[in-house]
Design a protein around this motif. Structure first.
Motif, PDB file in Angstrom:
ATOM      1  N   ARG A 130      39.296  27.854  37.607  1.00  0.00           N
ATOM      2  CA  ARG A 130      37.924  28.341  37.755  1.00  0.00           C
ATOM      3  C   ARG A 130      37.818  29.860  37.656  1.00  0.00           C
ATOM      4  N   THR A 131      38.925  30.574  37.695  1.00  0.00           N
ATOM      5  CA  THR A 131      38.881  32.033  37.554  1.00  0.00           C
ATOM      6  C   THR A 131      39.168  32.400  36.108  1.00  0.00           C
ATOM      7  N   GLY A 139      44.413  33.635  41.361  1.00  0.00           N
ATOM      8  CA  GLY A 139      43.842  32.512  40.640  1.00  0.00           C
ATOM      9  C   GLY A 139      43.253  31.479  41.580  1.00  0.00           C
ATOM     10  N   GLN A 140      42.251  30.768  41.071  1.00  0.00           N
ATOM     11  CA  GLN A 140      41.635  29.677  41.813  1.00  0.00           C
ATOM     12  C   GLN A 140      41.416  28.510  40.862  1.00  0.00           C
ATOM     13  N   ALA A 165      39.910  30.098  32.576  1.00  0.00           N
ATOM     14  CA  ALA A 165      38.867  29.226  33.114  1.00  0.00           C
ATOM     15  C   ALA A 165      38.693  28.005  32.227  1.00  0.00           C
ATOM     16  N   GLY A 166      38.648  26.833  32.838  1.00  0.00           N
ATOM     17  CA  GLY A 166      38.461  25.585  32.130  1.00  0.00           C
ATOM     18  C   GLY A 166      39.755  24.889  31.749  1.00  0.00           C
ATOM     19  N   THR A 167      40.902  25.557  31.897  1.00  0.00           N
ATOM     20  CA  THR A 167      42.191  24.955  31.562  1.00  0.00           C
ATOM     21  C   THR A 167      42.545  23.897  32.595  1.00  0.00           C
TER      22      THR A 167
END
Length: 192
Positions: A130-131, A139-140, A165-167
């Motif tokens: 999400r980061t 990282g989140q 983000a999105g991975t």
């Protein structure tokens, strides 16, 4: 007081008096921290489960059975002195089972069901970053638990993979000291 000791040391109560002493001793050891009353399980199966006494730690069930049976033999022998002692003993054991069964049903309402949830329960699950990116220090990601709930957790990566983000990634370890998860890309974790 002499009448009490005479009743405790007369048949049928005398059969359960040593067991009552063991129960009192056990719970004194528990109070000072020398034993764990929950360490003996509390499953629904086994002989106690068959008797309807499962779901509570065995030490609690046996303690209740012994205390109630001891008291019932003491009271039964004094109040029903005309009955044969063996009949009083059988009646006391049945009465103790009934009262213990009710107590176990009440106790099960207050005991937690299942194991305490832990962060380690997330290990092996997939997450979505999400980061902007995930590094060794930041990282989140969002992870979904098997029960359908989701959580945003702190994540880190050991390699130089491009985790943005999105991975989709896999949580493969938890660092309890740092309060974060180690992740790797899902395509590396599950090669096709």
């Amino acid at each position: 007081m002499g009448g009490f000791f005479e009743a405790v040391l007369s048949f049928p109560t005398v059969l359960l008096t040593p067991l009552l002493i063991v129960v009192i001793g056990y719970w004194l050891v528990v109070v000072v921290g020398g034993a764990d009353p929950e360490g003996d399980g509390g499953g629904e199966g086994g002989f106690l489960g068959f008797l309807g006494l499962g779901g509570v730690p065995v030490s609690v069930v046996l303690s209740l059975l012994i205390v109630f049976a001891w008291f019932a033999t003491l009271a039964g022998a004094e109040l029903l002195g005309a009955l044969p002692a063996a009949l009083v003993l059988v009646g006391a054991v049945v009465a103790a089972w009934v009262v213990t069964r009710v107590a176990v049903l009440l106790l099960k309402r207050f005991l937690p069901a299942g194991a305490e949830p832990s962060r380690a329960d997330f290990v092996g699950l997939t997450c979505v970053v999400r980061t902007g990116k995930v590094t060794r220090t930041f990282g989140q990601a969002e992870v979904h638990a098997p029960d359908g709930s989701s959580a945003i957790v702190q994540v880190r990566q050991a390699g130089n993979d491009d985790l943005r983000a999105g991975t989709v990634a896999v949580l493969y370890d938890v660092d309890t000291d740092g309060d974060f998860f180690w992740i790797i890309p899902a395509d590396i974790a599950n090669p096709s």
